[in-house]
Design a protein around this motif. Structure first.
Motif, PDB file in Angstrom:
ATOM      1  N   HIS A 101       1.272  -1.113  -0.240  1.00 44.40           N
ATOM      2  CA  HIS A 101       0.157   0.283   0.086  1.00 44.40           C
ATOM      3  C   HIS A 101       0.502   1.167  -0.310  1.00 44.40           C
ATOM      4  CE1 HIS A 101      -4.458  -1.795   0.935  1.00 44.40           C
ATOM      5  NE2 HIS A 101      -4.618  -2.029   0.361  1.00 44.40           N
ATOM      6  N   ASP A 102       2.514   1.096  -0.475  1.00 47.93           N
ATOM      7  CA  ASP A 102       2.700   2.135  -0.352  1.00 47.93           C
ATOM      8  C   ASP A 102       4.273   1.931  -1.525  1.00 47.93           C
ATOM      9  OD1 ASP A 102       4.263   0.329   1.385  1.00 47.93           O
ATOM     10  OD2 ASP A 102       4.474   1.982   2.739  1.00 47.93           O
ATOM     11  N   LYS A 103       5.393   2.743  -1.417  1.00 43.83           N
ATOM     12  CA  LYS A 103       6.046   2.790  -2.216  1.00 43.83           C
ATOM     13  C   LYS A 103       5.525   2.428  -4.124  1.00 43.83           C
ATOM     14  CE  LYS A 103       8.873   2.048   1.486  1.00 43.83           C
ATOM     15  NZ  LYS A 103      10.094   0.932   1.722  1.00 43.83           N
ATOM     16  N   LEU A 104       6.515   1.567  -4.883  1.00 48.72           N
ATOM     17  CA  LEU A 104       6.536   1.804  -6.260  1.00 48.72           C
ATOM     18  C   LEU A 104       6.863   0.710  -6.704  1.00 48.72           C
ATOM     19  CD1 LEU A 104       9.290   4.664  -7.364  1.00 48.72           C
ATOM     20  CD2 LEU A 104       6.547   4.604  -6.707  1.00 48.72           C
ATOM     21  N   SER A 105       5.406  -0.787  -5.983  1.00 49.98           N
ATOM     22  CA  SER A 105       5.122  -1.861  -6.909  1.00 49.98           C
ATOM     23  C   SER A 105       4.436  -1.945  -8.111  1.00 49.98           C
ATOM     24  CB  SER A 105       5.037  -2.888  -5.695  1.00 49.98           C
ATOM     25  OG  SER A 105       3.366  -2.095  -5.070  1.00 49.98           O
ATOM     26  N   ALA A 106       4.175  -2.293  -8.935  1.00 51.11           N
ATOM     27  CA  ALA A 106       3.719  -2.503  -9.696  1.00 51.11           C
ATOM     28  C   ALA A 106       2.177  -2.104  -9.330  1.00 51.11           C
ATOM     29  CB  ALA A 106       4.090  -3.447 -10.934  1.00 51.11           C
ATOM     30  N   LEU A 107       2.144  -3.194  -7.992  1.00 49.00           N
ATOM     31  CA  LEU A 107       1.033  -3.004  -7.845  1.00 49.00           C
ATOM     32  C   LEU A 107       0.043  -1.824  -7.260  1.00 49.00           C
ATOM     33  CD1 LEU A 107      -2.146  -4.342  -6.380  1.00 49.00           C
ATOM     34  CD2 LEU A 107      -0.254  -5.489  -4.916  1.00 49.00           C
ATOM     35  N   ASN A 108       1.528  -1.658  -6.632  1.00 50.77           N
ATOM     36  CA  ASN A 108       0.738   0.474  -5.849  1.00 50.77           C
ATOM     37  C   ASN A 108       0.782   0.586  -6.417  1.00 50.77           C
ATOM     38  OD1 ASN A 108      -0.165   1.693  -3.405  1.00 50.77           O
ATOM     39  ND2 ASN A 108       1.901   2.517  -3.903  1.00 50.77           N
ATOM     40  N   ILE A 109       1.714   1.242  -7.859  1.00 54.28           N
ATOM     41  CA  ILE A 109       0.967   2.299  -8.832  1.00 54.28           C
ATOM     42  C   ILE A 109       0.049   2.324  -9.604  1.00 54.28           C
ATOM     43  CG2 ILE A 109       2.376   2.672 -10.947  1.00 54.28           C
ATOM     44  CD1 ILE A 109       5.235   2.318 -10.497  1.00 54.28           C
ATOM     45  N   ARG A 110      -0.754   1.150  -9.258  1.00 57.16           N
ATOM     46  CA  ARG A 110      -1.719   0.186 -10.240  1.00 57.16           C
ATOM     47  C   ARG A 110      -3.210   0.906  -9.302  1.00 57.16           C
ATOM     48  NH1 ARG A 110      -4.391  -5.590 -11.558  1.00 57.16           N
ATOM     49  NH2 ARG A 110      -6.518  -3.881 -12.572  1.00 57.16           N
ATOM     50  N   ARG A 111      -3.154   0.954  -8.117  1.00 61.95           N
ATOM     51  CA  ARG A 111      -3.668   1.131  -7.166  1.00 61.95           C
ATOM     52  C   ARG A 111      -4.154   2.379  -6.918  1.00 61.95           C
ATOM     53  NH1 ARG A 111      -1.639  -2.127  -3.315  1.00 61.95           N
ATOM     54  NH2 ARG A 111      -3.824  -3.681  -3.207  1.00 61.95           N
ATOM     55  N   ALA A 112      -2.423   3.134  -6.812  1.00 59.17           N
ATOM     56  CA  ALA A 112      -2.901   4.396  -6.248  1.00 59.17           C
ATOM     57  C   ALA A 112      -3.168   5.504  -7.755  1.00 59.17           C
ATOM     58  CB  ALA A 112      -0.936   5.030  -6.389  1.00 59.17           C
ATOM     59  N   VAL A 113      -2.946   5.263  -9.516  1.00 64.15           N
ATOM     60  CA  VAL A 113      -3.117   6.337  -9.910  1.00 64.15           C
ATOM     61  C   VAL A 113      -4.637   5.871 -10.178  1.00 64.15           C
ATOM     62  CG1 VAL A 113      -2.791   4.409 -11.929  1.00 64.15           C
ATOM     63  CG2 VAL A 113      -2.931   6.849 -12.298  1.00 64.15           C
ATOM     64  N   ASP A 114      -5.553   4.469 -10.414  1.00 64.27           N
ATOM     65  CA  ASP A 114      -7.060   5.028 -10.198  1.00 64.27           C
ATOM     66  C   ASP A 114      -7.254   5.494  -9.015  1.00 64.27           C
ATOM     67  OD1 ASP A 114      -6.982   3.331 -12.333  1.00 64.27           O
ATOM     68  OD2 ASP A 114      -6.652   1.346 -11.082  1.00 64.27           O
ATOM     69  N   SER A 115      -7.181   5.660  -7.980  1.00 65.06           N
ATOM     70  CA  SER A 115      -7.097   6.500  -6.414  1.00 65.06           C
ATOM     71  C   SER A 115      -6.964   8.027  -6.886  1.00 65.06           C
ATOM     72  CB  SER A 115      -6.917   5.805  -5.382  1.00 65.06           C
ATOM     73  OG  SER A 115      -6.735   4.752  -4.805  1.00 65.06           O
ATOM     74  N   SER A 116      -6.041   8.366  -7.732  1.00 67.36           N
ATOM     75  CA  SER A 116      -6.062   9.838  -7.545  1.00 67.36           C
ATOM     76  C   SER A 116      -7.022  10.226  -8.746  1.00 67.36           C
ATOM     77  CB  SER A 116      -4.400   9.729  -8.551  1.00 67.36           C
ATOM     78  OG  SER A 116      -2.957  10.261  -6.745  1.00 67.36           O
ATOM     79  N   LEU A 117      -6.753   9.007 -10.033  1.00 67.57           N
ATOM     80  CA  LEU A 117      -7.790   9.746 -10.918  1.00 67.57           C
ATOM     81  C   LEU A 117      -9.263   9.899 -10.390  1.00 67.57           C
ATOM     82  CD1 LEU A 117      -6.883   7.729 -13.182  1.00 67.57           C
ATOM     83  CD2 LEU A 117      -6.830  10.196 -13.476  1.00 67.57           C
ATOM     84  N   LYS A 118     -10.128   9.342  -9.525  1.00 66.46           N
ATOM     85  CA  LYS A 118     -11.532   9.347  -8.798  1.00 66.46           C
ATOM     86  C   LYS A 118     -11.177  10.433  -8.247  1.00 66.46           C
ATOM     87  CE  LYS A 118     -14.784   6.860  -5.930  1.00 66.46           C
ATOM     88  NZ  LYS A 118     -15.241   5.652  -5.679  1.00 66.46           N
ATOM     89  N   ARG A 119      -9.936  10.489  -7.309  1.00 62.53           N
ATOM     90  CA  ARG A 119     -10.469  11.748  -6.471  1.00 62.53           C
ATOM     91  C   ARG A 119     -10.129  13.359  -7.721  1.00 62.53           C
ATOM     92  NH1 ARG A 119      -7.277   8.294  -2.697  1.00 62.53           N
ATOM     93  NH2 ARG A 119      -5.249   9.149  -3.693  1.00 62.53           N
TER      94      ARG A 119
END
Length: 331
Positions: A101-119
């Motif tokens: 749920h933090d840093k730059l793993s492929a999983l967190n990058i995917r999760r983080a960008v989708d959350s930012s787009l929504k906000r």
């Protein structure tokens, strides 16, 4: 407003970047929207934020404020070059990050960008930035995740923030070997008159690889904004890093010399600090984080301010830079 290319890209951006870190914690939503309106009216098209802004229990709030502003008018999003950042833990304050749920793993990058787009209430982010280096995740994995996001149309460009020179080089070389993505196009770094270590390796690396340099904290936490003059006149007193610096007699004398120089020439210190950055090689534009409309107006004046060679020489004498590496630490 003056414009320039962002690094080696074809993207045209304003020479001032609107920083939004104060939106939410320091500036309420209506006032934040008014500042964004004024910035756009003045020609600032480059807005910067981060998923963690809002801080504490309100992480993400700043992106929500910007998203609500975009929702007011399609023109807002169309005219804005939007940059946001990811890396930090977006979970509850004081609770250790859940794995991935933090840093730059492929999983967190995917999760983080989708959350930012929504906000942010947008379909895409112009410049998606890594807020810090991740020593545990290989760039091959990072670039694979970024390639996917670009192909999906969720992001257009990628930037770094707080990267040392060798990581800029490493990320750029691996991107070039893989092909596909353009690689890093910008680096946000701490850089101002009082903090010039970026000149040793970060800025030369950015120039070598075609990254635009976006200085953050251009006034060094208010230290370069006329802090002693404000203190003497009964205005806002220095706090945090600026107060700690002024507690040192040698540092205080340095800031006093800086303010005296600019007072002699009738120039506001904060405007001079921004104007100086605009003269520096490799700098695209500093991030300004106004809490009020008046602070934005002051920053805008800096774009038109021409510092004479006499003033530039005097500023170098007061705040000597380290020089480039390796000469800064070797013969």
């Amino acid at each position: 407003m003056k414009y320039t290319q962002l690094g080696r890209t074809g993207l045209k951006v304003s020479r001032l970047v609107l920083g939004t870190m104060n939106f939410g914690p320091q500036t309420n939503e209506p006032d934040s929207h008014a500042i964004m309106d004024a910035a756009l009216d003045a020609g600032i098209n480059y807005f910067d934020t981060a998923n963690v802004y809002g801080w504490g229990e309100n992480k993400g709030r700043t992106e929500e404020i910007i998203g609500n502003w975009f929702a007011k008018s399609p023109d807002h999003r169309d005219k804005t070059v939007l940059a946001t950042k990811m890396y930090g833990n977006m979970g509850p304050e004081g609770v250790p990050a859940w794995p991935n749920h933090d840093k730059l793993s492929a999983l967190n990058i995917r999760r983080a960008v989708d959350s930012s787009l929504k906000r942010l209430q947008t379909d895409y982010i112009d410049i998606y930035q890594f807020h810090h280096v991740d020593r545990a995740t290989p760039f091959e994995e990072i670039w694979q995740a970024i390639d996917t996001l670009i192909q999906q149309g969720k992001i257009l460009y990628v930037g770094s923030s707080n990267f040392p020179g060798y990581k800029i080089a490493q990320a750029s070389e691996i991107a070039a070997r893989r092909g596909g993505t353009i690689g890093l196009v910008s680096e946000q770094c701490l850089y101002n008159l009082a903090e010039r270590r970026a000149e040793m390796e970060v800025i030369p690396a950015a120039q070598e690889y075609g990254l635009g340099v976006i200085p953050w904290s251009p006034l060094q936490g208010g230290l370069l904004g006329g802090v002693i003059k404000k203190e003497v006149s009964g205005g806002r007193r220095a706090s945090g890093r600026a107060a700690d610096t002024l507690a040192n007699p040698t540092s205080r004398a340095q800031i006093q010399a800086y303010e005296d120089l600019l007072d002699k020439h009738g120039i506001e210190p904060g405007e001079a600090a921004l104007a100086w950055l605009l003269t520096r090689p490799g700098v695209t534009g500093p991030i300004v984080g106004p809490r009020t409309a008046e602070q934005l107006e002051s920053a805008l004046r800096a774009v038109e301010l021409e510092l004479s060679e006499e003033i530039l020489t005097s500023l170098d004498e007061i705040f000597p830079g380290p020089g480039p590496s390796p000469e800064a630490f070797a013969w």
